[in-house]
Scaffold this motif. Sequence first.
Motif: not given
Lengths: 303, 413
Positions: A166, A168, B97, B100
């Motif tokens: 992921p 971020l 997700n 994110t």
Amino acid sequence: MKAHRDYRLTQLDELEAESIHIFREVAAEFEKPVIMFSGGKDSIVMLRLAQKAFYPARVPFPVLQVDTGYDFPEVLATRDGWVERLGARLIVASVEQAIADGVVIDDGKTSRNRLQIGTLLHAIEEHGFTAAFGGGRRDEEKARAKERVYSHRDEFGQWDPKNQRPELWSLYNGQLHEGEHMRIFPLSNWTELDIWHYLRQEQIEIPSIYFSHRRRVFERDGMLLTESDYNPLRAGEEASERQVRFRTVGDLTLTGCVESDADTFDAIIDEISVARLTERGATRGDDRFSEAAMEDRKKMGYF
Amino acid sequence: MDLLRFATAGSVDDGKSTLIGRLLMDSKAIFEDQLEAVETTSQNRGFDYTDLSLFTDGLRAEREQGITIDVAYRYFATPRRKFIIADTPGHVQYTRNMVTGSSTADLGLVLVDSRNGLTEQSRRHALILSLLRVPHVVLAVNKMDLVDYSQDVFRRIQDDFVSFSTKLDIPDLQIIPISALKGDNVVTRSENMPWYEGPSLMYHLENVQIAADRDLQDVRFPVQYVIRPQSDDFHDYRGYAGTVAGGVLKPGDEVMALPSGLTTTVAAIDLFDTEVEAAFPPMSVTVRLTDDVDISRGDMLCRVNNQPDVTQDVDARICWMATQPLRPGAKYLIKHTTRTVRTIVKEIQYQLDVNTLHRNQNVGELKLNEIGRVRFRTTQPLLTDTYERNRTTGSFVVIDPANGSTVAAGTIL
């Protein structure tokens, strides 16, 4: 001194800032990065951004080009101009050489584009590069839309789309294990139009074949291909001189051009703003074979 | 033209892919060859309409399963704005997700099916947008065509959402009744819903004010890279490169470098080969200082009377993103701004039930996709603000050094 009104950035300024941040982050965290250079407008924008990121110091990485043997001479000329301007070290990984060394196998049916994959992975391994910048944009293709800015490759150089880290904020995770490397996509959030607007804004030198010129071309599979010794005419094909330009540059045996009078950045931007075909769908034989063509090549280790 | 980043999430069936397909198509971001491919596939599958969702179903695994499994980024532009969509799946197991996709968003778009009203997923998404402090939220009540464009149905969902969102922190909320399939209120105002007086979705996306969301007060400049050309022309040049995380920095400003605490003055701010009058978020610049102070990557420039916390104890809300659960005593890496440090998990204070907002205390672990409050102790100090104050200096990721994966996203409390 430059000032910004109301402390606001344009979208191009914001994209530029994000890309510069990525270049610096990689320079700080990776031992041995390299810029993959295809000669295309996207990789030239990468060089420009790298130049800005480290100015007045030199770009702290070499430039790697995979030479298919079928590159446009205009592209190689632009490459040499840029390498000199940046004072960067150029590494050329030749597909011909890779075939001769048995690194990849030319069975006569596989395109040079596919043979680039093995050649590239071999070069990365041989030089021990831990991070390789690529000019890929997420707007190009559906599989790319899901790729991270830091795209992890295992020790076989492969991409595992189901097992991506992921990503971020602007916190990029550069952790690697022995033999692994990272593909870095600093242009992830740029679109084709952004690239052209930026080239115009910065007045950046790109290969002349992007602009309208006279060229002998012939039609194959609905594409206009350039006449060349590497690309013998088949039965029924006929070459003629036309006013054309290229929207992408790659292997000249596979890269089609479009008829166009656009000979300036402004004219190209006008043309693209109304274009109704994607740049890859229109002019890249290598992307047309199947809907999942890009996804397959990416998993194998393509740019 | 400026840039708006927005995040969408929705269940498999509430029409999110269709809505995005329509935004892309109506803003002419879809090309003929893409449209033809999608039309052919729709026909092959025996549909009597063009399945707009096919534009955004990227990977083969998704096409096979008929679901979206990851964050995908889409781009379109109108004459007013460029848009980046972080498109995330809505199903239960993919909270990570949503987190994110929301982390970089200026605006969050929550989609509900008017026939079903608010679901667990729409509540979860709203909560995540609130936790990640996405400043603008749009609730799009979709499939209005299937409830006869009923104002009562819309009102019921609107009231439900407003009463739920009062428990959250959503500074700006807009609720819009739409039909993605038919195009009602997507780009143009719908004639089928004269009772609705608000903007169309596209109008709202184009006009929502985002410039004021930035922090121009508290100067935060995490040093990312030190530029020292050591060339003949720039023999004495020493510049601190980085991206401004907060505030406005100008030549002549007195600044303090942390963690050393030394003070100095900004001599100039370079953007490539020109000097700028001021640097502000999110500019990437190079700052030169009047004194030769020892500053390196991971340090931060701020103002003398306005400093971040310098701390080795981090109290944060985290979303756990790994299959292996988080347990107290475990050791990881934290990447915060340009600083990466080792850390140990001291305590899990609670696990947050994303549906009821109940705080479950005395949990021994946090599992994949769970959100909780955790205390970390780091080997070296971090230079932090609360996430509420600054989304850059208040956020971090947790990395498992054993396999290199990103295992958590954290927001500092």
